[in-house]
Design a protein around this motif. Structure first.
Motif, PDB file in Angstrom:
ATOM      1  N   ASN A  13      -3.860 -13.614 -11.809  1.00 44.54           N
ATOM      2  CA  ASN A  13      -2.495 -13.713 -12.016  1.00 44.54           C
ATOM      3  C   ASN A  13      -1.997 -12.432 -12.751  1.00 44.54           C
ATOM      4  O   ASN A  13      -0.792 -12.372 -13.196  1.00 44.54           O
ATOM      5  CB  ASN A  13      -2.366 -15.110 -12.750  1.00 44.54           C
ATOM      6  N   LEU A  14      -2.779 -11.279 -13.408  1.00 41.72           N
ATOM      7  CA  LEU A  14      -2.245 -10.511 -13.834  1.00 41.72           C
ATOM      8  C   LEU A  14      -1.412  -9.447 -12.829  1.00 41.72           C
ATOM      9  O   LEU A  14      -1.799  -9.221 -11.785  1.00 41.72           O
ATOM     10  CB  LEU A  14      -3.412  -9.621 -14.386  1.00 41.72           C
ATOM     11  N   LYS A  15      -0.415  -8.978 -13.473  1.00 43.82           N
ATOM     12  CA  LYS A  15       0.394  -7.704 -12.642  1.00 43.82           C
ATOM     13  C   LYS A  15      -0.432  -6.412 -13.144  1.00 43.82           C
ATOM     14  O   LYS A  15      -0.895  -6.054 -14.172  1.00 43.82           O
ATOM     15  CB  LYS A  15       1.857  -7.873 -13.141  1.00 43.82           C
ATOM     16  N   ASP A  16      -0.220  -5.425 -12.051  1.00 43.00           N
ATOM     17  CA  ASP A  16      -0.823  -4.011 -12.539  1.00 43.00           C
ATOM     18  C   ASP A  16      -0.107  -3.341 -13.291  1.00 43.00           C
ATOM     19  O   ASP A  16      -0.576  -2.507 -14.060  1.00 43.00           O
ATOM     20  CB  ASP A  16      -1.029  -3.430 -10.973  1.00 43.00           C
ATOM     21  N   SER A  17       1.356  -3.421 -13.153  1.00 42.29           N
ATOM     22  CA  SER A  17       2.104  -2.705 -13.852  1.00 42.29           C
ATOM     23  C   SER A  17       3.597  -3.600 -14.152  1.00 42.29           C
ATOM     24  O   SER A  17       3.615  -4.424 -13.640  1.00 42.29           O
ATOM     25  CB  SER A  17       2.597  -1.676 -13.115  1.00 42.29           C
ATOM     26  N   ILE A  64       9.551 -16.479 -10.439  1.00 46.64           N
ATOM     27  CA  ILE A  64      10.646 -16.633 -11.655  1.00 46.64           C
ATOM     28  C   ILE A  64      10.262 -15.722 -12.779  1.00 46.64           C
ATOM     29  O   ILE A  64      11.175 -14.798 -13.224  1.00 46.64           O
ATOM     30  CB  ILE A  64      10.976 -18.055 -12.045  1.00 46.64           C
ATOM     31  N   VAL A  65       9.124 -15.775 -13.085  1.00 50.86           N
ATOM     32  CA  VAL A  65       8.738 -14.892 -14.432  1.00 50.86           C
ATOM     33  C   VAL A  65       9.074 -13.552 -13.909  1.00 50.86           C
ATOM     34  O   VAL A  65       9.556 -12.710 -14.964  1.00 50.86           O
ATOM     35  CB  VAL A  65       7.307 -15.428 -14.705  1.00 50.86           C
ATOM     36  N   ASP A  66       8.557 -13.023 -12.782  1.00 53.24           N
ATOM     37  CA  ASP A  66       8.581 -11.941 -12.264  1.00 53.24           C
ATOM     38  C   ASP A  66       9.679 -11.055 -12.288  1.00 53.24           C
ATOM     39  O   ASP A  66       9.901 -10.091 -12.444  1.00 53.24           O
ATOM     40  CB  ASP A  66       7.845 -11.585 -11.258  1.00 53.24           C
ATOM     41  N   ARG A  98       2.330 -10.912 -16.977  1.00 55.19           N
ATOM     42  CA  ARG A  98       2.944 -10.495 -15.827  1.00 55.19           C
ATOM     43  C   ARG A  98       4.039  -9.326 -16.266  1.00 55.19           C
ATOM     44  O   ARG A  98       4.985  -9.066 -15.257  1.00 55.19           O
ATOM     45  CB  ARG A  98       4.078 -11.759 -15.320  1.00 55.19           C
ATOM     46  N   GLY A  99       3.874  -8.943 -17.341  1.00 62.46           N
ATOM     47  CA  GLY A  99       4.795  -7.630 -17.647  1.00 62.46           C
ATOM     48  C   GLY A  99       5.932  -7.889 -18.570  1.00 62.46           C
ATOM     49  O   GLY A  99       7.073  -7.185 -18.386  1.00 62.46           O
ATOM     50  N   LEU A 100       6.140  -9.242 -19.198  1.00 61.38           N
ATOM     51  CA  LEU A 100       7.298  -9.363 -19.888  1.00 61.38           C
ATOM     52  C   LEU A 100       6.784  -9.049 -21.313  1.00 61.38           C
ATOM     53  O   LEU A 100       5.665  -9.332 -21.834  1.00 61.38           O
ATOM     54  CB  LEU A 100       7.618 -10.844 -19.981  1.00 61.38           C
ATOM     55  N   THR A 101       7.962  -8.624 -22.287  1.00 60.67           N
ATOM     56  CA  THR A 101       7.697  -8.561 -23.807  1.00 60.67           C
ATOM     57  C   THR A 101       8.404 -10.054 -24.243  1.00 60.67           C
ATOM     58  O   THR A 101       8.400 -10.988 -23.430  1.00 60.67           O
ATOM     59  CB  THR A 101       8.683  -7.587 -24.190  1.00 60.67           C
ATOM     60  N   ALA A 102       8.290 -10.231 -25.514  1.00 58.97           N
ATOM     61  CA  ALA A 102       8.728 -11.551 -26.094  1.00 58.97           C
ATOM     62  C   ALA A 102       9.629 -11.470 -27.328  1.00 58.97           C
ATOM     63  O   ALA A 102       9.305 -10.659 -28.341  1.00 58.97           O
ATOM     64  CB  ALA A 102       7.415 -12.347 -26.136  1.00 58.97           C
ATOM     65  N   LEU A 103      10.490 -12.147 -27.542  1.00 60.47           N
ATOM     66  CA  LEU A 103      11.042 -12.448 -28.690  1.00 60.47           C
ATOM     67  C   LEU A 103      10.735 -14.039 -29.216  1.00 60.47           C
ATOM     68  O   LEU A 103      10.943 -14.784 -28.419  1.00 60.47           O
ATOM     69  CB  LEU A 103      12.716 -12.445 -28.567  1.00 60.47           C
ATOM     70  N   ALA A 104       9.961 -13.923 -30.456  1.00 63.86           N
ATOM     71  CA  ALA A 104       9.261 -15.173 -30.800  1.00 63.86           C
ATOM     72  C   ALA A 104       9.462 -15.431 -32.373  1.00 63.86           C
ATOM     73  O   ALA A 104       9.390 -14.499 -33.087  1.00 63.86           O
ATOM     74  CB  ALA A 104       7.951 -15.390 -30.344  1.00 63.86           C
ATOM     75  N   MET A 105       9.527 -16.827 -32.709  1.00 64.52           N
ATOM     76  CA  MET A 105       9.471 -17.302 -33.865  1.00 64.52           C
ATOM     77  C   MET A 105       7.994 -17.153 -34.289  1.00 64.52           C
ATOM     78  O   MET A 105       6.988 -17.549 -33.666  1.00 64.52           O
ATOM     79  CB  MET A 105      10.005 -18.853 -33.856  1.00 64.52           C
ATOM     80  N   ASP A 106       7.845 -16.843 -35.839  1.00 64.40           N
ATOM     81  CA  ASP A 106       6.318 -16.563 -36.266  1.00 64.40           C
ATOM     82  C   ASP A 106       5.983 -17.862 -36.571  1.00 64.40           C
ATOM     83  O   ASP A 106       5.884 -18.429 -37.668  1.00 64.40           O
ATOM     84  CB  ASP A 106       6.311 -15.641 -37.425  1.00 64.40           C
ATOM     85  N   VAL A 107       5.276 -18.770 -35.587  1.00 66.31           N
ATOM     86  CA  VAL A 107       5.043 -20.162 -35.871  1.00 66.31           C
ATOM     87  C   VAL A 107       3.606 -20.051 -35.397  1.00 66.31           C
ATOM     88  O   VAL A 107       3.234 -19.309 -34.387  1.00 66.31           O
ATOM     89  CB  VAL A 107       5.817 -20.979 -35.194  1.00 66.31           C
TER      90      VAL A 107
END
Length: 380
Positions: free
Chosen positions: A199-203, A276-278, A302-311
């Motif tokens: 399920n990994l993307k190549d790029s 959808i994720v892609d 899948r090549g996304l970055t993230a904005l996340a709470m530090d939990v």
């Protein structure tokens, strides 16, 4: 030479049950079978076993056996805790009655399934290795209902931890919490979730002029949904060109009506899920409490970055190279508004960092080998 054997004890497993914990159980099973282990799975009798074999290769039926056990239900308050304790007792009786129990190398228990298994009464049991996931019941809550729900689960959670010979722990703040609750970390083994290599993307997909944000999660208070909706509603039409995509159930009355909001609802097909994720650039994780969200490696892989709470153990994946980690919702809102205006190249840099990190140590191919190391060391 006989094949190694394990028991996997769970109260739900993908695809019979949808959720991060249930998918994690499925990946554990997959990892063991792929490495030649014989595995017997104990699961609630009400689950549809035919649905399980729809996704699990039928050629592996010789290695996997499903053992249904009654999951009791009650028509009174606190039914979940009572059901989990009753199910745990039924599981113990089923195992205790086996004359071949000592032939297994390990017992992997998920959630509260071993909450009634007292160490001193276990005879001929192989090592019990438990995973209670995120310990959300000991993390912050924001309202009375959530606080009462957490309180009701704390005792059963502590029983589950104390009854284990070894505990699989996500690391990060979750390890600190384990240590605080148990007074020691000598039986903790760091082991997190991940993504199947297939399920990994190549790029990565370069960020376009319209930045696309994504939320994935159940409609639970601890997921920070009210805060995220408030942040998004204030940003629509004011802060720049962006979209917010939503996977998970959300009451129609509180869904944003802006054209930039794209509601996908509950998605059970992995193909549809990843499609959808892609299309998106950045996962939003505004949770008040978490363990190690499965959506993180799935999205980053899948090549996304993230904005996340530090939990929870979120900081095991989100850092300055892979995304943005913030301490509270005030900073979350500030960073979200900055990201809307951010240079696409900066998002792409962190998207690439996220993909590289998942490839290195968050695939189930890597984690499967780590799991065998854990089982071998626990059974010595």
């Amino acid at each position: 030479m006989t094949a190694p054997k394990a028991l996997l004890i769970t109260d739900g497993i993908y695809p019979m049950t949808i959720g991060g914990m249930q998918r994690h159980a499925y990946y554990l099973l997959l990892a063991l079978v792929e490495r030649g282990w014989q595995v017997e799975v104990y699961l609630p009798a009400y689950l549809n076993q035919d649905k399980f074999w729809e996704v699990f290769p039928k050629t592996w039926k010789g290695q996997v056996k499903l053992n249904p056990v009654e999951y009791p239900t009650f028509s009174m308050p606190l039914t979940y805790v009572l059901s989990e304790r009753g199910y745990s007792k039924n599981l113990y009786k089923a195992l205790e009655g086996r004359d071949d129990l000592s032939s297994f190398d390990a017992i992997l228990t998920k959630g509260f399934t071993a909450c009634t298994w007292k160490k001193e009464s276990r005879k001929n049991f192989p090592p019990v290795i438990s995973q209670l996931h995120g310990l959300e019941m000991f993390q912050p809550t924001f309202d009375f209902k959530s606080k009462m729900a957490a309180k009701s689960l704390q005792r059963i959670a502590l029983d589950s931890l104390r009854n284990a010979d070894w505990i699989l722990c996500y690391g990060g703040k979750i390890r600190d919490l384990h240590h605080k609750l148990l007074g020691s970390d000598k039986n903790l083994i760091n082991f997190h979730g991940g993504l199947l290599k297939d399920n990994l993307k190549d790029s990565i997909q370069p960020t376009g002029s319209t930045k696309k944000f994504l939320f994935i999660g159940r409609n639970e208070r601890r997921k920070g949904i009210p805060e995220l909706l408030q942040i998004a509603n204030q940003a629509f039409g004011k802060k720049g060109d962006f979209e917010l995509h939503w996977i998970g159930e959300l009451d129609e009355g509180i869904r944003p009506t802006d054209a930039a909001f794209h509601y996908h609802g509950k998605v059970t097909s992995l193909t549809q899920y990843f499609n959808i994720v892609d299309t998106c650039d950045c996962l939003l994780l505004p949770s008040i409490s978490e363990g190690f969200p499965t959506v993180l490696p799935e999205s980053m892989g899948r090549g996304l970055t993230a904005l996340a709470m530090d939990v929870g153990a979120v900081n095991q994946l989100v850092n300055d190279h892979t995304g943005w980690l913030v301490p509270d919702h005030q900073e979350f809102e500030k960073q979200f508004n900055l990201l809307i205006q951010e240079d696409p190249k900066e998002l792409d840099r962190r998207k690439q960092g996220a993909l590289d990190q998942v490839k290195e140590s968050f695939t189930w191919e890597y984690l499967g080998n780590r799991l065998i190391e854990v089982l071998n060391s626990a059974s010595v």
